[in-house]
Write an enzyme that holds these catalytic residues in place. Sequence first.
Site, PDB file in Angstrom:
ATOM      1  N   GLY A   1       0.832  -1.193   0.000  1.00  0.00           N
ATOM      2  CA  GLY A   1       0.000   0.000   0.000  1.00  0.00           C
ATOM      3  C   GLY A   1       0.869   1.246   0.000  1.00  0.00           C
ATOM      4  O   GLY A   1       2.015   1.210   0.454  1.00  0.00           O
TER       5      GLY A   1
ATOM      6  N   GLN B   1       3.143  10.090   1.026  1.00  0.00           N
ATOM      7  CA  GLN B   1       4.446   9.416   1.077  1.00  0.00           C
ATOM      8  C   GLN B   1       5.332   9.786  -0.112  1.00  0.00           C
ATOM      9  O   GLN B   1       6.539   9.584  -0.073  1.00  0.00           O
ATOM     10  CB  GLN B   1       4.262   7.887   1.129  1.00  0.00           C
ATOM     11  CG  GLN B   1       3.686   7.409   2.450  1.00  0.00           C
ATOM     12  CD  GLN B   1       3.565   5.894   2.474  1.00  0.00           C
ATOM     13  OE1 GLN B   1       2.581   5.338   1.997  1.00  0.00           O
ATOM     14  NE2 GLN B   1       4.569   5.226   3.008  1.00  0.00           N
TER      15      GLN B   1
ATOM     16  N   CYS C   1       6.442   0.044   7.216  1.00  0.00           N
ATOM     17  CA  CYS C   1       6.029   1.167   6.375  1.00  0.00           C
ATOM     18  C   CYS C   1       7.192   1.577   5.486  1.00  0.00           C
ATOM     19  O   CYS C   1       8.328   1.653   5.959  1.00  0.00           O
ATOM     20  CB  CYS C   1       5.606   2.329   7.268  1.00  0.00           C
ATOM     21  SG  CYS C   1       5.105   3.791   6.344  1.00  0.00           S
ATOM     22  N   LEU C   2       6.899   1.851   4.219  1.00  0.00           N
ATOM     23  CA  LEU C   2       7.953   2.262   3.290  1.00  0.00           C
ATOM     24  C   LEU C   2       8.591   3.583   3.732  1.00  0.00           C
ATOM     25  O   LEU C   2       9.719   3.869   3.373  1.00  0.00           O
ATOM     26  CB  LEU C   2       7.383   2.398   1.870  1.00  0.00           C
ATOM     27  CG  LEU C   2       6.859   1.095   1.248  1.00  0.00           C
ATOM     28  CD1 LEU C   2       6.192   1.380  -0.089  1.00  0.00           C
ATOM     29  CD2 LEU C   2       7.984   0.079   1.095  1.00  0.00           C
TER      30      LEU C   2
ATOM     31  N   HIS D   1      -3.873   1.827   8.131  1.00  0.00           N
ATOM     32  CA  HIS D   1      -2.501   2.341   8.046  1.00  0.00           C
ATOM     33  C   HIS D   1      -2.408   3.457   6.988  1.00  0.00           C
ATOM     34  O   HIS D   1      -1.848   4.524   7.250  1.00  0.00           O
ATOM     35  CB  HIS D   1      -1.572   1.163   7.702  1.00  0.00           C
ATOM     36  CG  HIS D   1      -0.130   1.522   7.544  1.00  0.00           C
ATOM     37  ND1 HIS D   1       0.862   0.998   8.342  1.00  0.00           N
ATOM     38  CD2 HIS D   1       0.494   2.323   6.650  1.00  0.00           C
ATOM     39  CE1 HIS D   1       2.038   1.491   7.951  1.00  0.00           C
ATOM     40  NE2 HIS D   1       1.845   2.287   6.918  1.00  0.00           N
ATOM     41  N   GLU D   2      -2.988   3.209   5.805  1.00  0.00           N
ATOM     42  CA  GLU D   2      -2.884   4.193   4.712  1.00  0.00           C
ATOM     43  C   GLU D   2      -3.731   5.437   5.000  1.00  0.00           C
ATOM     44  O   GLU D   2      -3.311   6.562   4.699  1.00  0.00           O
ATOM     45  CB  GLU D   2      -3.304   3.566   3.372  1.00  0.00           C
ATOM     46  CG  GLU D   2      -2.490   2.352   2.923  1.00  0.00           C
ATOM     47  CD  GLU D   2      -0.985   2.562   2.947  1.00  0.00           C
ATOM     48  OE1 GLU D   2      -0.516   3.707   2.785  1.00  0.00           O
ATOM     49  OE2 GLU D   2      -0.260   1.564   3.154  1.00  0.00           O
TER      50      GLU D   2
ATOM     51  N   HIS E   1      -1.972   7.768   7.182  1.00  0.00           N
ATOM     52  CA  HIS E   1      -1.018   8.616   6.456  1.00  0.00           C
ATOM     53  C   HIS E   1      -1.686   9.910   5.991  1.00  0.00           C
ATOM     54  O   HIS E   1      -1.080  10.976   6.004  1.00  0.00           O
ATOM     55  CB  HIS E   1      -0.473   7.889   5.214  1.00  0.00           C
ATOM     56  CG  HIS E   1       0.709   6.998   5.486  1.00  0.00           C
ATOM     57  ND1 HIS E   1       1.885   7.474   6.022  1.00  0.00           N
ATOM     58  CD2 HIS E   1       0.897   5.673   5.269  1.00  0.00           C
ATOM     59  CE1 HIS E   1       2.748   6.460   6.133  1.00  0.00           C
ATOM     60  NE2 HIS E   1       2.175   5.356   5.690  1.00  0.00           N
TER      61      HIS E   1
HETATM   62 ZN    ZN Z   1       3.002   3.496   5.638  1.00  0.00          ZN
END
Ligand code: ZN
Length: 168
Positions: free
Chosen positions: A45, A50, A93-94, A135-136, A139
């Site tokens: 995701g 991000q 998380c990226l 989670h997304e 963000h």
């Molecule tokens: Zn993330």
Amino acid sequence: MVREILTFPHPLLYKKSREVKEVDSRLAKLVEEMLETMYKAPGIGLAAPQIGENIRLIVFDLSDSQLPERKPHYLINPVITEWEGTSVGEEGCLSVPGIREKVKRFARVEVKGLDLDGREKVWEAQGLMATMFQHEIDHLDGILFIDRLGPLKRRRVKGRLLRREEEE
Ligand code: ZN
């Protein structure tokens, strides 16, 4: 085009993203770029902030990465409209590379949003998909999963990340 993924403690990751008011070709291009960036990373995701775009847009794909056919999805202005139960699972998380921690989330959620034609889309999610949505969407509100940890663990993880940044 693969975009650069911002990492902690970049200030844009902590900004609340604005709603998408107009669905246009620029947005379609952004969806493509986000999917490309997510697959390259690789991740399941990615949220627009991000890559430095503070708008309410997420992309995701929870299909098996070993399969030749992937299942790319996106959702514009996603909102959690129903939730139920709790579940604790390990997240990464990226934007927070190298850290995996257990986070408490709702076990099941209903998420509503729009597609690129402006039509409403509804997702019923549980398990990994429910976690991914929460989670997304976090963000989009400027919240990272490490902000959901208990105070002691949060301080330890952030300390580790900031030290690592100094060393680079
Ligand atoms: Zn993330």
